[in-house]
Design an enzyme around this catalytic site. Structure first.
Site, PDB file in Angstrom:
ATOM      1  N   THR A   1       0.812  -1.216   0.000  1.00 32.55           N
ATOM      2  CA  THR A   1       0.000   0.000   0.000  1.00 32.55           C
ATOM      3  C   THR A   1       0.852   1.276   0.000  1.00 32.55           C
ATOM      4  OG1 THR A   1      -1.524   1.262   1.423  1.00 32.55           O
ATOM      5  CG2 THR A   1      -0.087  -0.279   2.535  1.00 32.55           C
ATOM      6  N   ASP A   2       0.237   2.362  -0.428  1.00 29.15           N
ATOM      7  CA  ASP A   2       0.912   3.671  -0.383  1.00 29.15           C
ATOM      8  C   ASP A   2       1.128   4.153   1.057  1.00 29.15           C
ATOM      9  OD1 ASP A   2      -1.764   4.208   0.220  1.00 29.15           O
ATOM     10  OD2 ASP A   2      -2.038   5.717  -1.342  1.00 29.15           O
ATOM     11  N   GLU A   3       0.357   3.584   1.995  1.00 25.36           N
ATOM     12  CA  GLU A   3       0.391   4.106   3.375  1.00 25.36           C
ATOM     13  C   GLU A   3       1.734   3.889   4.062  1.00 25.36           C
ATOM     14  OE1 GLU A   3      -3.005   3.446   5.790  1.00 25.36           O
ATOM     15  OE2 GLU A   3      -4.384   3.473   4.105  1.00 25.36           O
TER      16      GLU A   3
ATOM     17  N   TYR B   1      -1.555  -0.342  11.178  1.00 23.16           N
ATOM     18  CA  TYR B   1      -1.756  -1.042   9.897  1.00 23.16           C
ATOM     19  C   TYR B   1      -0.582  -0.792   8.961  1.00 23.16           C
ATOM     20  CZ  TYR B   1      -3.200  -1.558   5.029  1.00 23.16           C
ATOM     21  OH  TYR B   1      -3.220  -1.877   3.691  1.00 23.16           O
TER      22      TYR B   1
ATOM     23  N   LYS C   1       2.291  -3.328   7.383  1.00 23.43           N
ATOM     24  CA  LYS C   1       2.524  -3.524   5.931  1.00 23.43           C
ATOM     25  C   LYS C   1       3.977  -3.155   5.590  1.00 23.43           C
ATOM     26  CE  LYS C   1       0.005  -4.568   3.070  1.00 23.43           C
ATOM     27  NZ  LYS C   1      -0.393  -5.920   2.550  1.00 23.43           N
TER      28      LYS C   1
END
Ligand code: NAD
Ligand code: TDX
Length: 335
Positions: free
Chosen positions: A123-125, A149, A153
């Site tokens: 993810t971009d997060e 989260y 990741k």
């Protein structure tokens, strides 16, 4: 090719399985999914009699099971994860277990069973939060995860790269922006707002609605994963984005407009702790090296998504009232 898809009963994974089996008729897929609250076999009920598809209920942390399944697998596409930021704020334990330890188990199984090609969906997060005028994230952006989260990741991404460098495992990674489309669990903002409005309920905007997300239609994300699997360079990471940055308030107003509802349906609620202000993706590398770019215009994708939720009321009503858990348990025990 025989592919192991993890987390294929979830939102993006189930759309990926449909995408792949429609496009690559000679391939077969084994879907390993623990059926957590987010896994829903109704997403795949049309594939029950498809000879090229097999479902296995199981946990990616189960070393014995994973090693058994991967024996004749050519490619692992790893979607399985705990995926909702708000849940990770309430309790991060499941996130570390599924996202970090689960990825470790899969990597070891890939390494110990003939160096299986491994694509990791991220993810971009992991890159943190942008200010309004910052340049979008790209593959060189330093990791700066800020929620449990995104930290889990980020941990999984680091492990995947470590297995490439240390064990020469043939891996690739994609970091994608916010997905939307059919079968997304109605805890995420777009399906939550659409289904609330269909039930004549208000939509809860966190804080002032100024946070920005870059929206990508789920099939565009999956086409990006496809391009990386077919043309990506081993060991490399590719950023995927939707070219559709919007504040949450602008997004909310678009949904309200398309659903013929007024702004009186907005309810401003307490902000998410540590709420990342802005995500945006620079996907130049994927465009130049793979010829990939997002195709679905946001207005069209949103209209299609609203239509899907309108036409599949039983799907989301069963989730919102908890009945889907009974449905898939019954459905699974038939096998
Ligand atoms: P989702 O929550 O809809 O689905 C996750 C699936 O994984 C579920 O079917 C669940 O049952 C399964 N799962 C969870 N833990 C498991 C375990 N221990 N063993 C086996 N299966 C398990 O998530 P999603 O939105 O489809 O996201 C899929 C992947 O894409 C995740 O890795 C996520 O981090 C990543 N991603 C999501 C987005 C997005 O906008 N949704 C954007 C970029 C990347
Ligand atoms: O009720 C809400 N009200 C609201 O204002 C919810 C659920 C969300 N929001 C805001 C928070 C975010 O700024 O909307 C934005 C989007 O929220 P989510 O749908 O929860 O997504 P986000 O936190 O951005 O994370 C998503 O994108 C990246 C996915 O859940 C992740 O799995 C993915 O990695």
């Amino acid at each position: 090719m025989k592919i192991l898809v993890t987390g294929g009963a979830g939102f993006i994974g189930s759309n990926f399985i449909h995408y792949w089996l429609k496009k690559y008729l000679a391939d077969s897929i084994v879907n390993l999914d623990a059926l957590t609250y987010a896994g829903n076999l109704e997403n795949l009920c049309d594939l029950e009699n498809n000879q090229n598809y097999q479902f296995v209920k199981g946990d990616i942390c189960d070393t014995g099971l994973v090693n058994e399944i991967v024996k004749d697998i050519d490619l692992i596409v790893h979607f399985a994860a705990e995926s909702h930021v708000d849940r990770s704020i309430m309790d991060s334990g499941d996130f570390i277990r599924a996202n970090v330890e689960g990825t470790r188990v899969l990597l070891d199984a890939a390494k110990n069973n003939g160096q299986i090609r491994f694509h990791h969906v991220s993810t971009d997060e992991v890159f943190g939060s942008l200010r309004p005028n910052d340049k979008p994230f790209n593959e060189k952006t330093a990791y700066d995860p800020r929620s449990p989260y995104s930290a889990s990741k980020a941990g999984s991404d680091h492990l995947v790269r470590a297995y490439f460098h240390t064990h020469k495992l043939p891996i690739t990674i994609s970091n994608c922006s916010n997905n939307y489309g059919p079968c997304q669990f109605p805890e995420k903002v777009i399906p939550l707002f659409i289904t609330n409005l269909l039930e004549n309920k208000k939509v809860p905007v966190y804080g002032e609605g100024k946070n920005v997300r870059d929206w990508i239609y789920v099939d565009d994300h999956n086409a990006g994963v496809d391009a990386i699997i077919k043309k990506g360079k081993i060991g490399e990471t590719y950023c995927l984005g939707g070219d559709s940055e919007l504040t949450n308030l602008a997004l909310t107003k678009k949904i309200l407009e398309l659903m013929d509802q007024g702004e009186d349906m907005i309810e401003y609620v307490a902000d998410r702790p540590g709420h990342d202000l802005r995500y945006a993706m620079d996907y130049t590398k994927a465009k130049q090296e793979l010829g990939w770019e997002p195709k679905v215009n946001f207005a069209d994708g949103l209209l299609k998504t609203i239509a899907w939720y309108k036409h599949n009321k039983v799907w989301w009503q069963n989730i919102k009232n908890g009945k889907y858990l009974e449905y898939y348990k019954k459905n699974y025990s038939k096998r």
